[in-house]
Enzyme design. Structure first.
Site, mmCIF file in Angstrom:
data_model
loop_
_atom_site.group_PDB
_atom_site.id
_atom_site.type_symbol
_atom_site.label_atom_id
_atom_site.label_comp_id
_atom_site.label_asym_id
_atom_site.label_seq_id
_atom_site.Cartn_x
_atom_site.Cartn_y
_atom_site.Cartn_z
ATOM 1 N N LYS A 37 0.901 -1.206 0.011
ATOM 2 C CA LYS A 37 -0.260 -0.038 0.119
ATOM 3 C C LYS A 37 0.743 1.324 -0.162
ATOM 4 O O LYS A 37 1.707 1.269 1.013
ATOM 5 C CB LYS A 37 -1.079 0.104 1.138
ATOM 6 C CG LYS A 37 -1.835 1.297 1.086
ATOM 7 C CD LYS A 37 -2.849 1.259 2.407
ATOM 8 C CE LYS A 37 -4.017 2.071 2.216
ATOM 9 N NZ LYS A 37 -3.753 3.339 2.262
ATOM 10 N N ARG A 55 -3.911 8.591 -5.400
ATOM 11 C CA ARG A 55 -4.679 7.545 -6.589
ATOM 12 C C ARG A 55 -4.823 8.084 -7.727
ATOM 13 O O ARG A 55 -5.349 9.446 -7.982
ATOM 14 C CB ARG A 55 -6.014 7.550 -5.909
ATOM 15 C CG ARG A 55 -6.836 6.491 -6.547
ATOM 16 C CD ARG A 55 -6.372 5.196 -6.144
ATOM 17 N NE ARG A 55 -7.524 4.094 -6.490
ATOM 18 C CZ ARG A 55 -8.708 3.470 -5.875
ATOM 19 N NH1 ARG A 55 -8.716 3.997 -4.599
ATOM 20 N NH2 ARG A 55 -9.281 2.689 -6.518
ATOM 21 N N ARG A 104 -8.533 10.513 -6.779
ATOM 22 C CA ARG A 104 -9.870 9.927 -6.284
ATOM 23 C C ARG A 104 -11.127 10.529 -6.193
ATOM 24 O O ARG A 104 -12.151 9.810 -6.475
ATOM 25 C CB ARG A 104 -9.294 9.529 -5.043
ATOM 26 C CG ARG A 104 -10.070 8.986 -3.869
ATOM 27 C CD ARG A 104 -9.527 8.779 -2.569
ATOM 28 N NE ARG A 104 -10.216 8.305 -1.549
ATOM 29 C CZ ARG A 104 -10.204 7.379 -0.751
ATOM 30 N NH1 ARG A 104 -8.672 7.057 -0.701
ATOM 31 N NH2 ARG A 104 -10.961 6.892 0.082
ATOM 32 N N GLU A 109 -1.428 4.312 -8.103
ATOM 33 C CA GLU A 109 -1.192 5.096 -7.261
ATOM 34 C C GLU A 109 0.301 5.797 -7.683
ATOM 35 O O GLU A 109 1.115 5.115 -8.374
ATOM 36 C CB GLU A 109 -0.839 4.660 -5.883
ATOM 37 C CG GLU A 109 -0.585 5.487 -4.717
ATOM 38 C CD GLU A 109 -1.662 5.784 -3.972
ATOM 39 O OE1 GLU A 109 -3.088 5.132 -4.330
ATOM 40 O OE2 GLU A 109 -1.705 6.368 -3.006
ATOM 41 N N PHE A 120 -2.224 -0.964 -10.354
ATOM 42 C CA PHE A 120 -2.787 -2.411 -9.511
ATOM 43 C C PHE A 120 -4.007 -2.816 -10.217
ATOM 44 O O PHE A 120 -4.403 -3.934 -9.742
ATOM 45 C CB PHE A 120 -2.776 -2.005 -8.055
ATOM 46 C CG PHE A 120 -3.582 -1.058 -7.568
ATOM 47 C CD1 PHE A 120 -4.932 -0.837 -7.395
ATOM 48 C CD2 PHE A 120 -2.756 0.250 -7.091
ATOM 49 C CE1 PHE A 120 -5.613 0.303 -7.223
ATOM 50 C CE2 PHE A 120 -3.398 1.142 -6.412
ATOM 51 C CZ PHE A 120 -4.854 1.406 -6.428
ATOM 52 N N ARG A 131 -16.855 0.292 -0.664
ATOM 53 C CA ARG A 131 -15.755 -0.125 0.145
ATOM 54 C C ARG A 131 -16.181 -1.296 0.751
ATOM 55 O O ARG A 131 -17.254 -1.788 1.516
ATOM 56 C CB ARG A 131 -15.812 0.878 1.358
ATOM 57 C CG ARG A 131 -14.691 0.809 2.190
ATOM 58 C CD ARG A 131 -14.678 1.733 3.676
ATOM 59 N NE ARG A 131 -14.639 2.998 3.089
ATOM 60 C CZ ARG A 131 -13.728 3.661 2.733
ATOM 61 N NH1 ARG A 131 -12.409 3.167 2.637
ATOM 62 N NH2 ARG A 131 -13.150 4.965 2.245
ATOM 63 N N LYS A 153 -7.367 -3.104 3.729
ATOM 64 C CA LYS A 153 -6.011 -2.609 3.785
ATOM 65 C C LYS A 153 -5.675 -2.926 5.409
ATOM 66 O O LYS A 153 -6.364 -3.233 6.267
ATOM 67 C CB LYS A 153 -6.232 -1.091 3.739
ATOM 68 C CG LYS A 153 -6.851 -0.298 4.634
ATOM 69 C CD LYS A 153 -7.145 1.187 4.359
ATOM 70 C CE LYS A 153 -8.146 1.893 5.185
ATOM 71 N NZ LYS A 153 -8.806 2.976 4.586
HETATM 72 P P1 AMP Z 1 -7.552 4.499 2.360
HETATM 73 O O1 AMP Z 1 -7.561 5.909 1.594
HETATM 74 O O2 AMP Z 1 -6.693 4.697 3.704
HETATM 75 O O3 AMP Z 1 -8.910 4.095 2.546
HETATM 76 O O4 AMP Z 1 -6.810 3.443 1.463
HETATM 77 C C1 AMP Z 1 -7.080 3.238 0.178
HETATM 78 C C2 AMP Z 1 -6.282 4.127 -0.823
HETATM 79 O O5 AMP Z 1 -5.056 3.225 -0.908
HETATM 80 C C3 AMP Z 1 -6.796 3.776 -2.297
HETATM 81 O O6 AMP Z 1 -7.611 4.968 -2.538
HETATM 82 C C4 AMP Z 1 -5.350 3.947 -2.911
HETATM 83 O O7 AMP Z 1 -5.218 5.457 -3.023
HETATM 84 C C5 AMP Z 1 -4.418 3.495 -1.891
HETATM 85 N N1 AMP Z 1 -3.557 2.490 -2.419
HETATM 86 C C6 AMP Z 1 -2.373 2.366 -2.266
HETATM 87 N N2 AMP Z 1 -1.803 1.156 -2.720
HETATM 88 C C7 AMP Z 1 -2.979 0.564 -3.011
HETATM 89 C C8 AMP Z 1 -3.024 -0.911 -3.653
HETATM 90 N N3 AMP Z 1 -2.172 -1.452 -3.718
HETATM 91 N N4 AMP Z 1 -4.246 -1.251 -3.910
HETATM 92 C C9 AMP Z 1 -5.355 -0.446 -3.738
HETATM 93 N N5 AMP Z 1 -5.478 0.677 -3.256
HETATM 94 C C10 AMP Z 1 -4.094 1.258 -2.927
#
Ligand code: AMP
Length: 512
Positions: free
Chosen positions: A214, A219, A234, A263, A303, A375, A381
């Site tokens: 991650k 994004r 995003r 990303e 990805f 989601r 994650k």
């Molecule tokens: P969060 O913003 O903490 O909800 O985590 C989701 C975000 O992680 C996504 O919107 C992406 O911008 C980011 N991200 C980073 N690496 C990845 C990955 N390998 N797969 C999906 N999302 C990722």
């Protein structure tokens, strides 16, 4: 339709907690709108400016002409003025813009001024949430809600979907599909506290999953049609002009039409990631993109692939999409990934990438389709939980439910060089009612200076804090701040001399 009708509906939506009542209010407005007004009314009620940006900043919005006594602005008239604002550029545009702002706001009543200010600054707090808006479109057009939801995910916004539903019903909605060049809602990730839990959420026990690094970057959804490339964030903002090196990578890929999800991130020479703000500045800062590219180049890591050469892939399982991805994107632009059913192996992958400075991992079901805008359990994650033992330097009086209690605590790390403390941030999160009672008494005892807002205390109380990361900050004297700090517990088993130091924090951040 008058803007006043939209403003009053928006206020009624904000005034009730009932989802059904909110839906009815919005549906009534959609029914009353002329066909040419439906998209505008939907956008305004959702708090979305159709032009996205009109180049009017806070300063202008802070000094407006006096409001009109009676409403006269129409929805179509407002859109015309906003479009002229968005189009104003080049010599003389500053004066033209000021005149247009004067014309728009001078004709608006006080309530309309507040609404327009919120719409233009993107901070309209009373907007109808996505769910309410989609339910209202389904009600007003008498079409299935699932069809509306899918169309909004694929079209990115609810406004064009409302227009299609109101004029063409089910048939028009069924024609809304993925269009290369138009951003769709990105798939979101759920979250679990550990790798083992993420594995069991993403797949049946013992089934393999994909585990990916991650990255803490921006994004980016990349669309390619021949030589034309567009990049969206995003929140579906077009950032093509901000990221020229990413455009070049995508333009060179062997596909005629392509939609990729990934990303972008700024990396140091040793391959480790810069803190988020460094990457974030590439799209947030108004500096020249070419100059920023020279100082902080970014690398795209993809990805997922949602469309390739005429074929939509979003409904295909992840295995099929990844096979297509690997086929078009060279390895250096693919997110590091492993497939495993073994918790130990997945844990080792997590530790390896976190050890290299990345944010965590995303565990992905191999069978899940690309769930645009949702989601779900398909992506989960996992981030490491950082904790520090810090010292409370001061506390702020609470407000609202916390009036009369000492609430927001100022957090300091020990500075071994000076023997003092360096402030790293504040938090009022994670405290139970019992903790609030306790800390109000405790910090009253430790108070050295009782200000109206802030009570300074003797730096003696140690508190264990969880946080997501360290960021650079010009606000605090140490030049760094904790992200999403929250209280885990007060530690009476430690003295301030045993608290963590600024050097510990720097090491955790990878800065020493
Ligand atoms: P969060 O913003 O903490 O909800 O985590 C989701 C975000 O992680 C996504 O919107 C992406 O911008 C980011 N991200 C980073 N690496 C990845 C990955 N390998 N797969 C999906 N999302 C990722």
């Amino acid at each position: 339709m008058l803007l006043a009708d939209v403003v009053s509906a928006s206020a009624r939506v904000a005034a009730t907690r009932s989802r059904t009542a909110k839906t009815e209010v919005v549906a009534d407005v959609l029914r009353a709108a002329e066909p040419a007004e439906v998209a505008l009314v939907t956008a305004y009620l959702a708090g979305v400016l159709p032009q996205r940006r009109v180049g009017v900043g806070w300063r202008t919005l802070g000094s407006l002409p006096s409001p009109a006594a009676e409403p006269s602005l129409t929805v179509v008239g407002v859109d015309g003025l906003l479009q002229r604002l968005a189009d104003a550029s080049g010599p003389g545009s500053v004066a033209a813009r000021a005149a247009l702002v004067g014309e728009l706001f001078g004709a608006a009543t006080a309530g309309e001024q507040t609404f327009l200010r919120g719409l233009i600054s993107g901070e309209l707090r009373q907007g109808a949430q996505d769910g309410v808006m989609q339910a209202a479109i389904a009600t007003a057009a008498d079409v299935p809600a699932t069809l509306v939801r899918r169309a909004v995910m694929l079209a990115g916004f609810s406004a064009p979907v409302a227009a299609a539903a109101m004029s063409g019903g089910v048939q028009a909605l069924e024609q809304v599909g993925l269009e290369v060049g138009r951003p769709l809602r990105p798939m979101l990730a759920g979250s679990e506290p550990s790798v083992a839990e993420a594995l069991s959420t993403a797949a049946a026990q013992g089934d393999p999953v994909a585990i990916e690094c991650k990255l803490d970057g921006i994004r980016v959804q990349a669309h390619k049609v021949g030589d034309q490339v567009r990049l969206f964030t995003r929140s579906l903002d077009d950032v093509t002009d901000r990221l020229p090196e990413v455009v070049e990578v995508v333009r060179g890929l062997p596909a005629d039409t392509l939609v990729l999800d990934g990303e972008v991130i700024a990396l140091r020479e040793d391959g480790s990631p810069h803190p988020f703000q460094v990457t974030g500045a590439r799209t947030a800062s108004s500096k020249d993109p070419a100059e920023l590219r020279r100082t902080t180049p970014v690398t795209p890591w993809f990805f997922d692939v949602l469309h390739r050469d005429g074929a939509d892939l979003i409904d295909q399982p992840a295995t099929v999409r990844v096979a297509a991805l690997v086929d078009v994107v060279p390895t250096e632009h693919l997110v590091p990934r492993a497939v495993t059913a073994d918790t130990g192996e997945a844990q080792a992958f997590f530790e390896e990438w976190v050890g290299r400075g990345h944010e965590g991992v995303v565990v992905k079901s191999l069978a899940a389709p690309y769930a645009a805008g949702r989601r779900g359990a398909g992506w989960v994650k996992v981030k490491p939980r950082h904790t520090l033992d810090l010292v409370v330097l001061a506390v702020e009086w609470g407000s609202g439910r916390r009036r009369g209690m000492l609430s927001n605590i100022h957090l300091g790390a020990r500075d071994p060089e000076t023997g003092g403390f360096v402030m790293l941030g504040k938090t009022f999160k994670g405290m139970t009612d019992a903790m609030l009672d306790w800390q109000t008494r405790r910090f009253t005892e430790l108070a050295t200076d009782r200000g109206e807002w802030v009570v300074t205390v003797r730096p003696e109380q140690v508190v264990e804090i969880a946080f997501d990361g360290v960021q650079r900050s010009s606000r605090y004297p140490g030049g760094m701040a904790l992200r999403f700090a929250r209280v885990l517990r007060y530690r009476d088993d430690k003295t301030a001399e045993q608290a963590d130091t600024v050097d510990d924090v720097r090491r955790l951040a990878g800065w020493s």
